[in-house]
Design a protein around this motif. Structure first.
Motif, short mmCIF file in Angstrom:
data_model
loop_
_atom_site.label_atom_id
_atom_site.label_comp_id
_atom_site.label_asym_id
_atom_site.label_seq_id
_atom_site.Cartn_x
_atom_site.Cartn_y
_atom_site.Cartn_z
N HIS A 67 0.85 -1.24 0.03
CA HIS A 67 0.08 -0.11 0.11
C HIS A 67 0.87 1.23 -0.03
N LEU A 68 1.98 1.39 0.73
CA LEU A 68 2.75 2.37 1.15
C LEU A 68 3.60 2.67 -0.28
N ALA B 217 5.50 14.37 2.02
CA ALA B 217 5.25 14.12 3.50
C ALA B 217 3.87 14.08 3.84
N PRO B 218 3.01 15.15 3.63
CA PRO B 218 1.61 15.33 4.15
C PRO B 218 0.84 14.05 3.91
N GLY B 219 0.78 13.79 2.41
CA GLY B 219 0.08 12.63 1.93
C GLY B 219 0.57 11.07 2.51
N HIS B 220 1.82 11.09 2.80
CA HIS B 220 2.39 9.86 3.21
C HIS B 220 1.96 9.68 4.76
N VAL B 221 2.17 10.78 5.46
CA VAL B 221 1.59 10.63 6.92
C VAL B 221 0.29 10.23 7.00
N ALA C 131 -1.37 8.48 4.82
CA ALA C 131 -1.42 7.18 4.48
C ALA C 131 -1.37 6.22 5.80
N VAL C 132 -0.09 6.59 6.35
CA VAL C 132 0.28 5.71 7.64
C VAL C 132 -0.63 5.84 8.64
N PHE D 269 -2.45 4.39 12.73
CA PHE D 269 -2.59 4.93 13.87
C PHE D 269 -4.05 5.36 14.20
N ASP D 270 -4.63 5.50 13.03
CA ASP D 270 -6.31 5.93 13.37
C ASP D 270 -7.27 4.59 13.56
#
Lengths: 165, 165
Positions: A33-34, A120-124, A126-127, A132-133
């Motif tokens: 996915h990542l 970075a924003p999009g990747h965070v 996605a993670v 974490f959610d």
DNA sequence: CACCCTTAGTTAAAACTTCAAGAAATGGCG
DNA sequence: CGCCATTTCTTGAAGTTTTAACTAAGGGTG
């Protein structure tokens, strides 16, 4: 050395098998996915993105090749190829190390930094969405502890990864 | 769709960053370790071994390509290549599906089964040494729960992996 | 039946990784 | 200094994975 052919193999219990299966599924799905997310949004696979992150956090946005490889947990060979590619893309630049003529520094370029900041924003997100959610704060702590334990047992000492003793 | 450029990115907390870093380190080290172990002891990478395991557990040691790909969480393309290689090694054989002329079954050969049985003890030992001998029973349960949650959120529906709805 | 959309699986090319080998500099040590 | 083992990093070849395009068969629907 690590896996001598013991007389009677101790198989996994049902709980262990289940955990192992779940682990394999989760990690392969997540990695996939990542990789796709970053390939799409930043034009590079996850590992390469991780290299840029490491560089961006390093003192003068530069790191010795070996140190970078250690941080990223990859072989030097793999890093050589990766940096070659990142150099071709213009995100990273090589630089001779002043103090050791064998050494090379990988340096994050301005353009590399821009790409990183943009991705970075999009990747965070996605993670976060993937992990974490969906986990409770306790689970996040549990995950960290588990991973630390596993990683501690694997700090390699053979082959091409003889770091840490 | 999944990563729209939100106004204000929610970064990871310190705990989350730490957990994420630990996760990345542990999973890459582990994947590396098992890949090497199996390459050395069984002559194939971890994913390929997983395919043999799946086949060995299937009814007549055979599975439709798509089903095998789903079980292993890989794309059909990747599976095609993998089976081609395993076929060349003699561990797996392809077979036309009687009921659907488009379909193929991947069949574990006798030789494939032998290789699997020979490699299994060492592999289980490696997995055990890396994980289950180092975690408490509670942690094993926690790990399974965490992985299940993560995997459930990732059952892909885009691209080449449109399984589950 | 004719049409068209979907599903199953493959393939070629490009990208990435691994492995083994190798060039070059370093660092003792006699 | 001269030697040799070690460390740093690169390279080429072989193996694996991805991506996109493609063939072929199923499965409606009119």
């Amino acid at each position: 050395m690590s896996t001598e052919p013991a007389g009677e193999p101790r198989w996994l219990s049902d709980e262990e098998q289940y955990a192992w299966q779940s682990y394999l599924h989760a990690t392969t799905l997540l990695e996939d996915h990542l990789d796709r997310q970053l390939q799409r949004d930043a034009g590079m696979p996850h590992v390469y993105y991780g290299l840029l992150v490491q560089l961006s956090q390093a003192p003068r946005r530069r790191l010795r090749m070996t140190e970078l490889a250690q941080n990223a947990k990859i072989t030097r060979s793999r890093l050589s190829h990766a940096v070659a590619r990142l150099e071709k893309s213009g995100w990273v630049r090589r630089e001779d190390c002043p103090s050791d003529k064998r050494g090379q520094n990988a340096v994050l370029t301005d353009e590399g930094l821009r790409v990183l900041e943009k991705a970075a924003p999009g990747h965070v997100a996605a993670v976060r969405a993937a992990i974490f959610d969906r986990l409770s704060p306790e689970q996040v702590g549990q995950l960290a502890a588990i991973c630390r334990t596993v990683a501690d047992g694997l700090q390699p000492q053979g082959a091409d990864l003889p770091w840490l003793r």
